[in-house]
Scaffold this motif. Structure first.
Motif, short mmCIF file in Angstrom:
data_model
loop_
_atom_site.label_atom_id
_atom_site.label_comp_id
_atom_site.label_asym_id
_atom_site.label_seq_id
_atom_site.Cartn_x
_atom_site.Cartn_y
_atom_site.Cartn_z
N ARG A 143 6.76 -3.07 -21.08
CA ARG A 143 7.03 -2.40 -22.36
C ARG A 143 8.15 -3.12 -23.11
N ARG A 144 9.13 -3.63 -22.38
CA ARG A 144 10.22 -4.40 -23.03
C ARG A 144 9.67 -5.72 -23.57
N ASP A 145 8.83 -6.38 -22.80
CA ASP A 145 8.23 -7.64 -23.27
C ASP A 145 7.39 -7.39 -24.51
N LEU A 146 6.62 -6.32 -24.47
CA LEU A 146 5.78 -5.97 -25.62
C LEU A 146 6.65 -5.56 -26.81
N GLY A 147 7.78 -4.94 -26.54
CA GLY A 147 8.72 -4.60 -27.61
C GLY A 147 9.21 -5.84 -28.34
N ALA A 148 9.51 -6.89 -27.59
CA ALA A 148 9.97 -8.14 -28.21
C ALA A 148 8.89 -8.73 -29.10
N ILE A 149 7.65 -8.70 -28.64
CA ILE A 149 6.53 -9.24 -29.42
C ILE A 149 6.30 -8.37 -30.66
N PHE A 150 6.34 -7.05 -30.49
CA PHE A 150 6.20 -6.12 -31.61
C PHE A 150 7.25 -6.41 -32.67
N LEU A 151 8.51 -6.57 -32.26
CA LEU A 151 9.60 -6.82 -33.20
C LEU A 151 9.44 -8.16 -33.91
N GLU A 152 8.92 -9.15 -33.20
CA GLU A 152 8.72 -10.47 -33.81
C GLU A 152 7.70 -10.37 -34.95
N ILE A 153 6.57 -9.75 -34.68
CA ILE A 153 5.51 -9.62 -35.71
C ILE A 153 6.00 -8.71 -36.83
N ARG A 154 6.61 -7.59 -36.49
CA ARG A 154 7.15 -6.66 -37.48
C ARG A 154 8.13 -7.38 -38.39
N GLY A 155 9.03 -8.17 -37.79
CA GLY A 155 10.04 -8.91 -38.55
C GLY A 155 9.42 -9.92 -39.50
N LYS A 156 8.39 -10.62 -39.05
CA LYS A 156 7.71 -11.59 -39.92
C LYS A 156 7.12 -10.90 -41.15
N HIS A 157 6.53 -9.74 -40.95
CA HIS A 157 5.95 -9.00 -42.08
C HIS A 157 7.05 -8.45 -42.99
N LEU A 158 8.15 -7.99 -42.42
CA LEU A 158 9.26 -7.52 -43.25
C LEU A 158 9.84 -8.68 -44.06
N ASP A 159 9.97 -9.85 -43.42
CA ASP A 159 10.50 -11.02 -44.12
C ASP A 159 9.59 -11.45 -45.26
N ALA A 160 8.28 -11.34 -45.06
CA ALA A 160 7.32 -11.76 -46.08
C ALA A 160 7.32 -10.82 -47.27
N GLY A 161 7.71 -9.58 -47.04
CA GLY A 161 7.73 -8.60 -48.12
C GLY A 161 6.36 -7.98 -48.33
N VAL A 162 6.37 -6.80 -48.92
CA VAL A 162 5.14 -6.08 -49.18
C VAL A 162 5.09 -5.73 -50.66
N THR A 163 3.98 -6.08 -51.27
CA THR A 163 3.75 -5.76 -52.67
C THR A 163 2.49 -4.91 -52.76
N VAL A 164 2.23 -4.39 -53.94
CA VAL A 164 1.00 -3.64 -54.13
C VAL A 164 -0.21 -4.55 -53.84
N GLU A 165 -0.09 -5.84 -54.15
CA GLU A 165 -1.18 -6.78 -53.87
C GLU A 165 -1.41 -6.95 -52.37
N THR A 166 -0.33 -6.95 -51.59
CA THR A 166 -0.44 -7.05 -50.13
C THR A 166 -1.25 -5.87 -49.60
N VAL A 167 -0.91 -4.67 -50.04
CA VAL A 167 -1.58 -3.47 -49.55
C VAL A 167 -3.02 -3.44 -50.07
N ARG A 168 -3.22 -3.84 -51.32
CA ARG A 168 -4.58 -3.88 -51.88
C ARG A 168 -5.46 -4.83 -51.05
N ALA A 169 -4.91 -5.96 -50.63
CA ALA A 169 -5.67 -6.92 -49.81
C ALA A 169 -6.01 -6.31 -48.45
N LEU A 170 -5.06 -5.61 -47.83
CA LEU A 170 -5.32 -4.97 -46.53
C LEU A 170 -6.41 -3.91 -46.65
N VAL A 171 -6.37 -3.12 -47.72
CA VAL A 171 -7.38 -2.09 -47.93
C VAL A 171 -8.74 -2.73 -48.20
N GLY A 172 -8.76 -3.78 -49.01
CA GLY A 172 -10.01 -4.48 -49.28
C GLY A 172 -10.63 -5.05 -48.01
#
Length: 182
Positions: free
Chosen positions: A139-168
């Protein structure tokens, strides 16, 4: 504009990290319901953390929990469907021009409904088995991987276009029903 800080832990048990995000979702939803709060800042923070959290779960957490036999394919698929429904409700909220309208309040209510449903189900049917079936170290190892991916997405930022693309994408892949216009 008030900025709502999004915690950026560097390690932890994946179950605890997911629960911490769930509590953050609830706090930000309370801010969105408060007409005296900086609703636009709360909306931006909620969008960023919802997308980062959901993508990290789908890319790493659910597949790894399946390999550990903590959850089955149906539970992982259901979690992904709920993420798509959340993103769809989030898109409606992000597309609201202002924060003082009935349309905004309706979008907040709709997002809250799907988000609370998902939080409850995930905590019962995914996180409880993860606590019981997956070792503390895994669970700790998976936590590190979760935080890495989460951090990359936070760094990239989220716009309405990002969410529109995910929904599409969810519509194209059949995770969400096809749009009536397609």
């Amino acid at each position: 504009m008030t900025a709502y800080p999004i915690p950026r832990p560097v390690s932890g048990d994946v179950v605890d990290l997911i629960l911490d995000d769930h509590r953050l979702f609830e706090t930000l939803m309370r801010e969105l319901r408060d007409s005296t709060a900086d609703r636009d800042a709360a909306r931006s923070a909620l969008a960023a953390v919802i997308v980062a959290h959901g993508e990290a779960e789908e890319q790493q957490v659910y597949p790894r929990l399946r390999r550990k036999d903590a959850i089955d394919a149906e539970e992982a698929e259901h979690g992904e469907e709920e993420h798509a429904e959340i993103n769809e409700a989030l898109l409606t909220l992000l597309e609201c021009k202002g924060t003082g309208t009935q349309k905004f309040d309706d979008a907040v209510e709709a997002l809250n409904e799907v988000l609370q449903h998902h939080i409850t189900e995930e905590e019962l049917s995914i996180l409880n088995p993860a606590r019981e079936e997956v070792s503390e170290q895994d669970r700790r190892d998976l936590g590190a991987i979760f935080l890495e991916i989460r951090g990359k997405h936070l760094d990239a930022g989220v716009t309405v276009e990002t969410v529109r693309a995910l929904v599409g994408e969810a519509h194209r892949e059949g995770v969400l029903p096809a749009d009536a216009g397609e």
